[in-house]
Motif scaffolding. Structure first.
Motif, PDB file in Angstrom:
ATOM      1  N   CYS A 233       0.889  -1.374  -0.252  1.00  0.00           N
ATOM      2  CA  CYS A 233      -0.251  -0.032  -0.112  1.00  0.00           C
ATOM      3  C   CYS A 233       0.733   1.455   0.165  1.00  0.00           C
ATOM      4  CB  CYS A 233      -0.890  -0.034   1.236  1.00  0.00           C
ATOM      5  SG  CYS A 233      -1.761   1.376   1.601  1.00  0.00           S
ATOM      6  N   MET A 234       0.329   2.083  -0.963  1.00  0.00           N
ATOM      7  CA  MET A 234       1.790   3.501  -1.034  1.00  0.00           C
ATOM      8  C   MET A 234       0.379   4.689  -0.588  1.00  0.00           C
ATOM      9  SD  MET A 234       1.500   3.985  -4.628  1.00  0.00           S
ATOM     10  CE  MET A 234       0.012   4.654  -6.075  1.00  0.00           C
ATOM     11  N   LYS A 235      -1.091   4.646   0.459  1.00  0.00           N
ATOM     12  CA  LYS A 235      -1.638   5.218   1.321  1.00  0.00           C
ATOM     13  C   LYS A 235      -2.036   6.653  -0.030  1.00  0.00           C
ATOM     14  CE  LYS A 235       0.399   3.472   4.824  1.00  0.00           C
ATOM     15  NZ  LYS A 235       0.110   1.844   5.141  1.00  0.00           N
ATOM     16  N   CYS A 236      -2.236   6.149  -1.019  1.00  0.00           N
ATOM     17  CA  CYS A 236      -3.348   7.532  -1.798  1.00  0.00           C
ATOM     18  C   CYS A 236      -4.495   7.786  -2.124  1.00  0.00           C
ATOM     19  CB  CYS A 236      -2.401   6.829  -3.234  1.00  0.00           C
ATOM     20  SG  CYS A 236      -3.716   5.177  -3.518  1.00  0.00           S
ATOM     21  N   GLY A 237      -5.200   6.314  -1.078  1.00  0.00           N
ATOM     22  CA  GLY A 237      -6.505   6.041  -0.704  1.00  0.00           C
ATOM     23  C   GLY A 237      -7.092   6.479  -1.550  1.00  0.00           C
ATOM     24  N   LYS A 238      -6.695   6.080  -3.331  1.00  0.00           N
ATOM     25  CA  LYS A 238      -7.682   5.504  -4.419  1.00  0.00           C
ATOM     26  C   LYS A 238      -8.881   5.161  -4.020  1.00  0.00           C
ATOM     27  CE  LYS A 238      -4.893   7.117  -7.518  1.00  0.00           C
ATOM     28  NZ  LYS A 238      -4.490   6.915  -9.188  1.00  0.00           N
ATOM     29  N   CYS A 239      -8.824   3.643  -2.950  1.00  0.00           N
ATOM     30  CA  CYS A 239     -10.000   2.739  -1.803  1.00  0.00           C
ATOM     31  C   CYS A 239     -10.715   3.311  -1.861  1.00  0.00           C
ATOM     32  CB  CYS A 239      -9.419   1.328  -1.282  1.00  0.00           C
ATOM     33  SG  CYS A 239      -8.223   2.261   0.473  1.00  0.00           S
TER      34      CYS A 239
ATOM     35  N   HIS B  90      -8.534   2.414   3.310  1.00  0.00           N
ATOM     36  CA  HIS B  90      -6.751   1.825   3.158  1.00  0.00           C
ATOM     37  C   HIS B  90      -6.811   2.244   4.742  1.00  0.00           C
ATOM     38  CE1 HIS B  90      -8.213   6.308   4.952  1.00  0.00           C
ATOM     39  NE2 HIS B  90      -6.785   6.031   5.079  1.00  0.00           N
TER      40      HIS B  90
ATOM     41  N   CYS C 104      -7.458   0.197  -6.780  1.00  0.00           N
ATOM     42  CA  CYS C 104      -5.415   0.441  -6.246  1.00  0.00           C
ATOM     43  C   CYS C 104      -5.006   0.252  -7.482  1.00  0.00           C
ATOM     44  CB  CYS C 104      -5.708  -1.421  -5.322  1.00  0.00           C
ATOM     45  SG  CYS C 104      -4.641  -0.964  -4.005  1.00  0.00           S
ATOM     46  N   PRO C 105      -4.484   0.965  -7.355  1.00  0.00           N
ATOM     47  CA  PRO C 105      -2.997   0.762  -7.840  1.00  0.00           C
ATOM     48  C   PRO C 105      -2.166  -0.159  -8.113  1.00  0.00           C
ATOM     49  CG  PRO C 105      -2.932   3.196  -7.390  1.00  0.00           C
ATOM     50  CD  PRO C 105      -3.997   2.231  -6.872  1.00  0.00           C
ATOM     51  N   ARG C 106      -1.832  -0.941  -6.833  1.00  0.00           N
ATOM     52  CA  ARG C 106      -0.929  -1.514  -5.945  1.00  0.00           C
ATOM     53  C   ARG C 106      -1.079  -3.134  -5.934  1.00  0.00           C
ATOM     54  NH1 ARG C 106       4.275  -0.627  -6.242  1.00  0.00           N
ATOM     55  NH2 ARG C 106       4.389  -1.211  -3.925  1.00  0.00           N
TER      56      ARG C 106
ATOM     57  N   VAL D  23      -3.378  -4.072  -4.161  1.00  0.00           N
ATOM     58  CA  VAL D  23      -3.551  -4.644  -2.237  1.00  0.00           C
ATOM     59  C   VAL D  23      -4.948  -5.163  -2.291  1.00  0.00           C
ATOM     60  CG1 VAL D  23      -3.942  -3.082  -0.389  1.00  0.00           C
ATOM     61  CG2 VAL D  23      -2.525  -2.641  -1.764  1.00  0.00           C
TER      62      VAL D  23
HETATM   63  S1  SF4 Z   1      -6.084   2.344  -3.155  1.00  0.00           S
HETATM   64 FE1  SF4 Z   1      -4.280   0.483  -2.461  1.00  0.00          FE
HETATM   65  S2  SF4 Z   1      -2.182   2.060  -2.991  1.00  0.00           S
HETATM   66 FE2  SF4 Z   1      -3.852   3.178  -2.066  1.00  0.00          FE
HETATM   67  S3  SF4 Z   1      -4.369   3.726   0.378  1.00  0.00           S
HETATM   68 FE3  SF4 Z   1      -5.884   2.030  -1.157  1.00  0.00          FE
HETATM   69  S4  SF4 Z   1      -4.630  -0.126  -0.616  1.00  0.00           S
HETATM   70 FE4  SF4 Z   1      -3.264   1.304  -0.449  1.00  0.00          FE
END
Ligand code: SF4
Ligand code: SF4
Length: 129
Positions: A22-28, A43, A76-78, A80
């Motif tokens: 997780c890169m803590k981008c908050g998209k989720c 997140h 989620c771009p990663r 997760v």
């Molecule tokens: S979208 Fe994915 S990478 Fe971004 S905060 Fe949520 S879990 Fe983490």
């Protein structure tokens, strides 16, 4: 504490979630349609698992507010997959509760015209395992 670590490892295994990605981008969280109802956001679920705070997650209202739509998984771009993490924690709570879970008849009595169809579909998907 060690049983907590074991349970967290099981949750990570069954959900397939690696919180370290997780890169803590908050998209989720930004894409979550249950956002207003959730006391712990998607997140944050990932962060709680990362720091080993399972108790807070197991007591969270979010377990029962999440609609299982998996918009957070898709956004989620990663990769997760926080929705799968929420699902795995909820399954863990249900299994630990054992016989205190709801019966089919109790669930039937709670279904009204106001219950969103999407909730019924996602509940069916979760509970037919
Ligand atoms: S979208 Fe994915 S990478 Fe971004 S905060 Fe949520 S879990 Fe983490
Ligand atoms: S699966 Fe749950 S947490 Fe994820 S976007 Fe849908 S309602 Fe929100």
């Amino acid at each position: 504490m060690s049983s907590n670590i074991e349970t967290i490892n099981i949750i990570k295994e069954i959900s397939g979630v690696n919180p370290l990605r997780c890169m803590k981008c908050g998209k989720c969280t930004a894409s979550c349609m249950a956002y207003d109802e959730m006391d712990i956001k998607p997140h944050q679920f990932v962060s709680y698992i990362e720091r080993g705070d399972l108790e807070s997650l197991m007591l969270s209202e979010s377990l029962y507010k999440c609609l299982g739509c998996f918009a957070c998984v898709e956004r989620c771009p990663r990769n997760v997959q926080p929705g799968k993490l929420i699902d795995a924690v909820r399954q863990t709570v249900i299994r630990q509760r054992g016989a205190e879970g709801m019966t089919t008849e109790e669930i039937r009595q709670l279904i009204t015209q106001e219950v969103p169809q999407q909730l019924l579909v996602s509940a069916f998907r979760r509970n037919r395992r």
